[in-house]
Scaffold this motif. Structure first.
Motif, PDB file in Angstrom:
ATOM      1  N   VAL A  77     -67.644  19.588 -63.058  1.00 32.33           N
ATOM      2  CA  VAL A  77     -67.969  19.097 -61.579  1.00 32.33           C
ATOM      3  C   VAL A  77     -68.222  20.244 -61.140  1.00 32.33           C
ATOM      4  O   VAL A  77     -68.470  20.006 -59.999  1.00 32.33           O
ATOM      5  N   TYR A  78     -68.303  21.803 -61.579  1.00 26.98           N
ATOM      6  CA  TYR A  78     -68.958  22.865 -60.335  1.00 26.98           C
ATOM      7  C   TYR A  78     -70.466  21.932 -59.957  1.00 26.98           C
ATOM      8  O   TYR A  78     -71.607  22.829 -60.112  1.00 26.98           O
ATOM      9  N   ILE A  79     -71.229  21.414 -60.583  1.00 26.67           N
ATOM     10  CA  ILE A  79     -72.519  20.620 -60.257  1.00 26.67           C
ATOM     11  C   ILE A  79     -72.499  20.524 -59.061  1.00 26.67           C
ATOM     12  O   ILE A  79     -73.680  20.769 -58.038  1.00 26.67           O
ATOM     13  N   LEU A  80     -71.814  20.219 -58.713  1.00 29.52           N
ATOM     14  CA  LEU A  80     -71.321  20.227 -57.433  1.00 29.52           C
ATOM     15  C   LEU A  80     -71.299  21.228 -56.408  1.00 29.52           C
ATOM     16  O   LEU A  80     -71.295  21.290 -55.165  1.00 29.52           O
ATOM     17  N   ASP A  81     -70.853  22.813 -56.818  1.00 28.35           N
ATOM     18  CA  ASP A  81     -71.038  23.310 -56.488  1.00 28.35           C
ATOM     19  C   ASP A  81     -71.603  24.815 -57.233  1.00 28.35           C
ATOM     20  O   ASP A  81     -70.844  25.495 -57.463  1.00 28.35           O
ATOM     21  N   ILE A  82     -72.802  24.615 -57.441  1.00 32.36           N
ATOM     22  CA  ILE A  82     -73.313  24.980 -58.719  1.00 32.36           C
ATOM     23  C   ILE A  82     -74.255  26.261 -57.613  1.00 32.36           C
ATOM     24  O   ILE A  82     -74.434  27.149 -58.171  1.00 32.36           O
ATOM     25  N   VAL A 331     -79.661  14.708 -60.857  1.00 38.23           N
ATOM     26  CA  VAL A 331     -78.939  15.951 -60.613  1.00 38.23           C
ATOM     27  C   VAL A 331     -79.505  16.318 -59.874  1.00 38.23           C
ATOM     28  O   VAL A 331     -79.034  18.117 -59.218  1.00 38.23           O
ATOM     29  N   SER A 332     -81.100  16.485 -59.785  1.00 43.50           N
ATOM     30  CA  SER A 332     -82.149  17.815 -58.442  1.00 43.50           C
ATOM     31  C   SER A 332     -81.233  17.469 -57.349  1.00 43.50           C
ATOM     32  O   SER A 332     -81.151  18.627 -56.509  1.00 43.50           O
ATOM     33  N   LEU A 333     -80.747  15.998 -56.452  1.00 46.92           N
ATOM     34  CA  LEU A 333     -80.198  16.048 -55.533  1.00 46.92           C
ATOM     35  C   LEU A 333     -78.839  16.970 -55.070  1.00 46.92           C
ATOM     36  O   LEU A 333     -78.947  17.789 -54.013  1.00 46.92           O
ATOM     37  N   ALA A 334     -78.161  17.192 -56.298  1.00 47.65           N
ATOM     38  CA  ALA A 334     -77.451  18.318 -56.806  1.00 47.65           C
ATOM     39  C   ALA A 334     -77.230  19.442 -56.521  1.00 47.65           C
ATOM     40  O   ALA A 334     -76.612  20.227 -56.128  1.00 47.65           O
ATOM     41  N   LEU A 335     -77.964  19.613 -57.740  1.00 49.64           N
ATOM     42  CA  LEU A 335     -78.985  21.394 -57.430  1.00 49.64           C
ATOM     43  C   LEU A 335     -79.074  21.692 -56.185  1.00 49.64           C
ATOM     44  O   LEU A 335     -78.992  23.240 -55.837  1.00 49.64           O
ATOM     45  N   THR A 336     -80.179  21.013 -55.531  1.00 46.36           N
ATOM     46  CA  THR A 336     -80.932  21.389 -54.402  1.00 46.36           C
ATOM     47  C   THR A 336     -79.943  21.638 -53.015  1.00 46.36           C
ATOM     48  O   THR A 336     -80.410  21.454 -51.725  1.00 46.36           O
ATOM     49  N   GLY A 337     -78.650  20.718 -53.219  1.00 47.53           N
ATOM     50  CA  GLY A 337     -77.406  20.729 -51.873  1.00 47.53           C
ATOM     51  C   GLY A 337     -78.028  19.184 -51.002  1.00 47.53           C
ATOM     52  O   GLY A 337     -77.401  19.523 -50.130  1.00 47.53           O
TER      53      GLY A 337
END
Length: 364
Positions: A77-82, A331-337
């Motif tokens: 789940v930490y992809i959302l809090d990277i 996942v790029s949108l998650a990685l950039t916040g």
């Protein structure tokens, strides 16, 4: 007669400072241990088995309705809090939301009999109930990402809990299409291919198998090193690459019973789309969803195709519903916040405690 030195043009064309930085960065990646991912300030408010419910308080609370984040059962789940500056959770707390994040954890062999019913009712629904109790809020916004969006839609359709808003990002609803090879889908649908024996043999599906499966199905999980080599002089890019590389190789294990149920009920029979899925004795009918709904897909998603998400818009009964497509990968949108910005834009006007607003405006 002049003397020509071989390689002069080659070296004169190189930016020595840039190349030195590139190779120093590459050496650093090879030599140093994996990054530690430092979470946004949080506290544990509930635990069940391997699952943890994290509470991330707003930096300055601006919205009465908290957000409950649900991610895929198949990944960490930490992809959302990277990490600071790129965290979806951090972006939401900075925008004034209290955030609850459900961390499914990674099941062991002793958890092999956990089903999708268990995950949805005993973990997700109870987690939402605990978040409501902890927050003191009358309603909560549910935000699901990937397969987390699928289970978020399922629980919203069968629960009596006060879900004020439902937002679904890159969500698979139609499992008759997707990145699974056509031969696999055809074999599953005809009954020629089954994962039952595989799941029964392993009891709990190892994380290593799931990593290899994702890597085979999507280039996202290759964490391409060519891109890294060409951009290794860019410290910001390297930092994001290291976080992505750590996360893609850190796959969760998966309970065998839930694995069988997922492939049989969703991929083989497509029961969610057909309205034939039963969870905890209740028929899952997406028409039961009446709250405001926001669904968005990513234009370059190689894991969940837009066609898999779009049907949910016509299946729900919500009058307030929005569907959008954003430029980016899975996942790029998650990685950039950027997820935080997207969610906030839609949720901000729908996260108001109406009763308190009436008291404030009219004293009633």
């Amino acid at each position: 007669m002049g003397t020509k030195v071989l390689g002069t043009n080659l070296f004169s064309s190189l930016n020595i400072e840039k190349e030195t930085k590139r190779w120093n960065q590459l050496y650093k990646i090879i030599a140093e241990p994996k990054l530690d991912i430092i979470p946004t300030p949080r506290e544990c408010v509930w635990k069940k088995n391997k699952t943890t419910l994290w509470y991330h308080p707003a930096k300055e609370k601006k919205h009465a309705v908290p957000i409950f984040l649900v991610y895929s059962l198949l990944n960490k789940v930490y992809i959302l809090d990277i990490g600071e500056g790129n965290s979806v959770v951090g972006g939401l707390t900075e925008r004034g939301y209290d955030v609850y994040l459900l961390d499914w954890g990674s099941p062991g062999l002793e958890d092999s009999n956990i089903t999708l019913d268990n995950y949805i009712l005993d973990y997700l629904e109870k987690g939402i109930k605990r978040a409501l109790r902890h927050s003191g809020a009358k309603e909560i916004s549910l935000a699901g990402y990937c397969l987390g969006g699928t289970v978020a839609a399922i629980v919203t359709s069968i629960t009596d809990l006060p879900i004020k808003n439902l937002t679904l990002a890159a969500v698979p609803i139609d499992f008759s299409i997707g990145i699974v090879p056509d031969k696999w889908l055809e074999g599953l649908q005809k009954g020629d291919l089954s994962f039952d024996q595989f799941a029964e043999a392993h009891e709990t599906i190892p994380s290593e198998f799931l990593y290899l499966m994702f890597r085979m199905l999507s280039p996202v999980y290759g964490s391409p090193k060519i891109n890294l080599i060409t951009r290794a002089h860019d410290e910001e890019y390297v930092e994001k690459w290291r976080r992505m590389d750590k996360w893609t190789k850190d796959t969760a294990s998966f309970a065998g019973a839930a694995f069988k149920q997922m492939f049989n009920d969703l991929y083989k029979d497509n029961k969610l789309l057909k309205g034939e899925l039963v969870i905890g004795g209740k028929k899952v009918d997406l028409k039961n969803i009446t709250c405001p709904l926001f669904v968005f897909s990513c234009s370059r998603d190689t894991l969940v195709l837009e066609q898999q998400s779009l049907p949910v818009i016509d299946l729900v009964s919500s009058e307030d519903k929005t569907y959008e497509v954003y430029d980016g990968g899975h996942v790029s949108l998650a990685l950039t916040g950027v997820f935080a910005e997207i969610w906030d834009k839609w949720l901000s006007t729908r996260s108001i405690d109406q009763q308190k607003e009436l008291v404030k405006l009219y004293g009633i």
